[in-house]
Scaffold this motif. Structure first.
Motif, PDB file in Angstrom:
ATOM      1  N   LEU A 234       2.771  12.783  12.137  1.00  0.00           N
ATOM      2  CA  LEU A 234       1.615  13.337  12.867  1.00  0.00           C
ATOM      3  C   LEU A 234       1.946  14.110  14.055  1.00  0.00           C
ATOM      4  CD1 LEU A 234      -0.701  10.511  12.463  1.00  0.00           C
ATOM      5  CD2 LEU A 234      -0.796  12.628  10.628  1.00  0.00           C
ATOM      6  N   VAL A 235       1.394  15.106  14.242  1.00  0.00           N
ATOM      7  CA  VAL A 235       1.775  16.061  15.495  1.00  0.00           C
ATOM      8  C   VAL A 235       0.581  16.282  16.043  1.00  0.00           C
ATOM      9  CG1 VAL A 235       2.891  17.785  16.526  1.00  0.00           C
ATOM     10  CG2 VAL A 235       4.115  16.515  14.482  1.00  0.00           C
ATOM     11  N   GLU A 236       0.228  16.026  17.534  1.00  0.00           N
ATOM     12  CA  GLU A 236      -1.177  16.573  18.068  1.00  0.00           C
ATOM     13  C   GLU A 236      -0.519  17.899  18.955  1.00  0.00           C
ATOM     14  OE1 GLU A 236      -1.249  11.567  18.331  1.00  0.00           O
ATOM     15  OE2 GLU A 236       0.206  13.156  18.610  1.00  0.00           O
TER      16      GLU A 236
ATOM     17  N   CYS B  35      -4.445  17.639  15.040  1.00  0.00           N
ATOM     18  CA  CYS B  35      -3.489  16.782  14.588  1.00  0.00           C
ATOM     19  C   CYS B  35      -2.770  17.314  13.149  1.00  0.00           C
ATOM     20  CB  CYS B  35      -3.900  15.409  14.344  1.00  0.00           C
ATOM     21  SG  CYS B  35      -3.122  14.154  13.619  1.00  0.00           S
TER      22      CYS B  35
ATOM     23  N   GLY C   3       0.344   9.349  15.863  1.00  0.00           N
ATOM     24  CA  GLY C   3       0.827  10.531  16.488  1.00  0.00           C
ATOM     25  C   GLY C   3       1.608  10.033  17.792  1.00  0.00           C
TER      26      GLY C   3
END
Length: 115
Positions: free
Chosen positions: A4-6, A22, A106
């Motif tokens: 997960l990348v915010e 996200c 994340g």
């Protein structure tokens, strides 16, 4: 595994808006639930908003009417639109998903509300 990348955090004045996103490494429809949490300095991590596969949503009382959680299947993201931001919204915001019964988090994105 799920990555997960915010994104979308930053500095904003009181009353302003930000949109957090996200991005997930798997289809968002493979998750039982997706949510945004936040942790302010010296405080415990708390739920901000959550959305299930059935599109049911839950919001913390402190953000109801100001924040909106949504999913974008084309981008494979879960987003958090934050309006009418207050200094007390200052925190690191984390995305969390539940996949096959396991929580994945994340690394967080920082939101600072200050004049």
């Amino acid at each position: 595994q799920v990555q997960l990348v915010e994104s979308g955090g930053g500095l904003v004045q009181p009353g302003g808006s930000l949109r957090l996103s996200c991005a997930a490494s798997r289809s968002i429809f493979s998750f039982n639930a997706m949510g945004w949490y936040r942790q302010a300095p010296g405080s415990q991590r708390e739920l901000v908003a959550r959305i299930t596969t059935g599109s049911s949503t839950i919001y913390a009382d402190s953000v109801k009417g100001r924040f909106t959680i949504s999913r974008d299947s084309a981008k494979n993201t879960v987003d958090l639109q934050m309006n009418s931001l207050k200094p007390e919204d200052t925190a690191v915001y984390y995305c969390k998903v539940v996949w096959v019964g396991v929580d994945f988090w994340g690394e967080g994105t920082r939101v600072t509300v200050s004049s």
